[in-house]
Design a protein around this motif. Sequence first.
Motif, PDB file in Angstrom:
ATOM      1  N   LYS A 247       1.131  -1.595   0.121  1.00 28.88           N
ATOM      2  CA  LYS A 247       0.125   0.039   0.423  1.00 28.88           C
ATOM      3  C   LYS A 247       0.666   1.219  -0.368  1.00 28.88           C
ATOM      4  O   LYS A 247       1.654   1.148   0.841  1.00 28.88           O
ATOM      5  N   ALA A 248       0.498   2.023  -0.940  1.00 29.45           N
ATOM      6  CA  ALA A 248       1.224   3.513  -0.754  1.00 29.45           C
ATOM      7  C   ALA A 248       0.990   3.837   0.211  1.00 29.45           C
ATOM      8  O   ALA A 248      -0.054   4.126   0.885  1.00 29.45           O
ATOM      9  N   LEU A 249       2.254   5.102   0.860  1.00 34.91           N
ATOM     10  CA  LEU A 249       2.072   5.522   2.183  1.00 34.91           C
ATOM     11  C   LEU A 249       3.033   7.282   1.781  1.00 34.91           C
ATOM     12  O   LEU A 249       3.150   7.183   0.872  1.00 34.91           O
ATOM     13  N   SER A 250       1.684   7.968   2.273  1.00 37.03           N
ATOM     14  CA  SER A 250       2.106   9.510   2.194  1.00 37.03           C
ATOM     15  C   SER A 250       3.030  10.171   3.251  1.00 37.03           C
ATOM     16  O   SER A 250       2.617   9.891   4.453  1.00 37.03           O
ATOM     17  N   GLU A 251       3.615  10.228   2.523  1.00 38.05           N
ATOM     18  CA  GLU A 251       5.546  10.701   3.256  1.00 38.05           C
ATOM     19  C   GLU A 251       4.634  12.602   4.052  1.00 38.05           C
ATOM     20  O   GLU A 251       5.270  12.332   4.699  1.00 38.05           O
ATOM     21  N   ASP A 252       4.433  13.221   2.652  1.00 38.45           N
ATOM     22  CA  ASP A 252       3.561  14.059   3.157  1.00 38.45           C
ATOM     23  C   ASP A 252       2.531  14.946   2.507  1.00 38.45           C
ATOM     24  O   ASP A 252       2.620  13.891   1.555  1.00 38.45           O
ATOM     25  N   ALA A 253       2.621  16.335   2.197  1.00 39.21           N
ATOM     26  CA  ALA A 253       0.845  16.892   1.297  1.00 39.21           C
ATOM     27  C   ALA A 253       1.615  16.192  -0.159  1.00 39.21           C
ATOM     28  O   ALA A 253       0.804  16.026  -1.009  1.00 39.21           O
ATOM     29  N   ASN A 254       3.122  16.457  -0.438  1.00 37.02           N
ATOM     30  CA  ASN A 254       3.543  16.647  -1.867  1.00 37.02           C
ATOM     31  C   ASN A 254       4.111  14.995  -2.399  1.00 37.02           C
ATOM     32  O   ASN A 254       4.337  15.005  -3.990  1.00 37.02           O
TER      33      ASN A 254
ATOM     34  N   THR B 226      10.678   3.223  -3.818  1.00 41.49           N
ATOM     35  CA  THR B 226      10.458   4.681  -4.661  1.00 41.49           C
ATOM     36  C   THR B 226       9.147   6.165  -4.230  1.00 41.49           C
ATOM     37  O   THR B 226       8.426   5.048  -3.775  1.00 41.49           O
ATOM     38  N   TYR B 227       9.805   6.168  -4.383  1.00 41.42           N
ATOM     39  CA  TYR B 227       8.856   8.227  -4.366  1.00 41.42           C
ATOM     40  C   TYR B 227       8.045   8.904  -5.842  1.00 41.42           C
ATOM     41  O   TYR B 227       8.664   8.037  -6.457  1.00 41.42           O
ATOM     42  N   LYS B 228       6.985   8.978  -5.389  1.00 41.14           N
ATOM     43  CA  LYS B 228       6.781   9.700  -6.610  1.00 41.14           C
ATOM     44  C   LYS B 228       5.705  11.419  -6.058  1.00 41.14           C
ATOM     45  O   LYS B 228       5.333  11.468  -4.789  1.00 41.14           O
ATOM     46  N   ALA B 229       5.890  12.320  -6.695  1.00 40.05           N
ATOM     47  CA  ALA B 229       5.239  13.383  -6.352  1.00 40.05           C
ATOM     48  C   ALA B 229       3.424  13.331  -6.513  1.00 40.05           C
ATOM     49  O   ALA B 229       2.942  12.542  -7.179  1.00 40.05           O
ATOM     50  N   VAL B 230       2.545  13.069  -5.183  1.00 40.06           N
ATOM     51  CA  VAL B 230       1.541  13.390  -5.678  1.00 40.06           C
ATOM     52  C   VAL B 230       1.077  14.234  -6.712  1.00 40.06           C
ATOM     53  O   VAL B 230       0.950  15.242  -6.434  1.00 40.06           O
ATOM     54  N   ASP B 231      -0.045  14.340  -7.420  1.00 39.32           N
ATOM     55  CA  ASP B 231      -0.718  14.807  -8.166  1.00 39.32           C
ATOM     56  C   ASP B 231      -1.775  16.012  -7.009  1.00 39.32           C
ATOM     57  O   ASP B 231      -2.783  16.057  -7.490  1.00 39.32           O
ATOM     58  N   THR B 232      -1.050  17.487  -7.872  1.00 45.87           N
ATOM     59  CA  THR B 232      -2.554  18.328  -7.035  1.00 45.87           C
ATOM     60  C   THR B 232      -2.720  18.960  -8.109  1.00 45.87           C
ATOM     61  O   THR B 232      -3.244  20.119  -7.472  1.00 45.87           O
ATOM     62  N   ASP B 233      -2.860  18.684  -9.154  1.00 46.09           N
ATOM     63  CA  ASP B 233      -2.753  19.713 -10.119  1.00 46.09           C
ATOM     64  C   ASP B 233      -4.351  19.755 -10.242  1.00 46.09           C
ATOM     65  O   ASP B 233      -5.748  20.082 -10.388  1.00 46.09           O
ATOM     66  N   LEU B 234      -5.151  17.816 -10.306  1.00 47.18           N
ATOM     67  CA  LEU B 234      -6.333  17.272 -10.588  1.00 47.18           C
ATOM     68  C   LEU B 234      -7.354  18.369  -9.246  1.00 47.18           C
ATOM     69  O   LEU B 234      -8.375  18.799 -10.151  1.00 47.18           O
ATOM     70  N   PRO B 235      -7.202  18.574  -8.445  1.00 52.53           N
ATOM     71  CA  PRO B 235      -7.925  19.112  -7.761  1.00 52.53           C
ATOM     72  C   PRO B 235      -8.362  20.757  -8.046  1.00 52.53           C
ATOM     73  O   PRO B 235      -9.451  21.729  -8.531  1.00 52.53           O
ATOM     74  N   ALA B 236      -7.059  21.382  -8.423  1.00 51.64           N
ATOM     75  CA  ALA B 236      -7.169  22.588  -8.849  1.00 51.64           C
ATOM     76  C   ALA B 236      -7.841  22.782 -10.699  1.00 51.64           C
ATOM     77  O   ALA B 236      -8.416  23.749 -11.095  1.00 51.64           O
TER      78      ALA B 236
END
Length: 128
Positions: A30-37, A105-115
């Motif tokens: 399961k993916a885990l959120s390290e922080d908001a990004n 590994t790490y990936k950026a959270v897609d923050t563009d979708l809500p905007a």
Amino acid sequence: TDAEIPNLIQELHQAAASNNLTLNHLIPRKALSEDANIQRLPFSVSVTGSYEQLANFARDVGHVSRIVTLSSINIAPEDDKNNKPDSTKPAKPANRFVLTAVASTYKAVDTDLPAASAASGAASAAAQ
């Protein structure tokens, strides 16, 4: 991005194969959120081989195209009951070990979708 994950899995398989290791499993967790990004994408990995092969595998994981960290590393002797002589199977060499770890590994959270959806909602409201 998520589109790069199949390539990462292929590179981990290749790191095991190029070091003549037996890849026991490579299982996404399961993916885990390290922080908001940032989101961490962990995989359980288990490989079997000589100590030198395992060390080379860990080195090669550090050289794949994405940042991959190994954590919760455990190296234990291969289970002797799996190494009993069997006339149908070739004998396994002595001094084989099993490395189990979490490869992340790490990936950026897609923050563009809500905007983007908010912007399209505002644009459609303005059009009315």
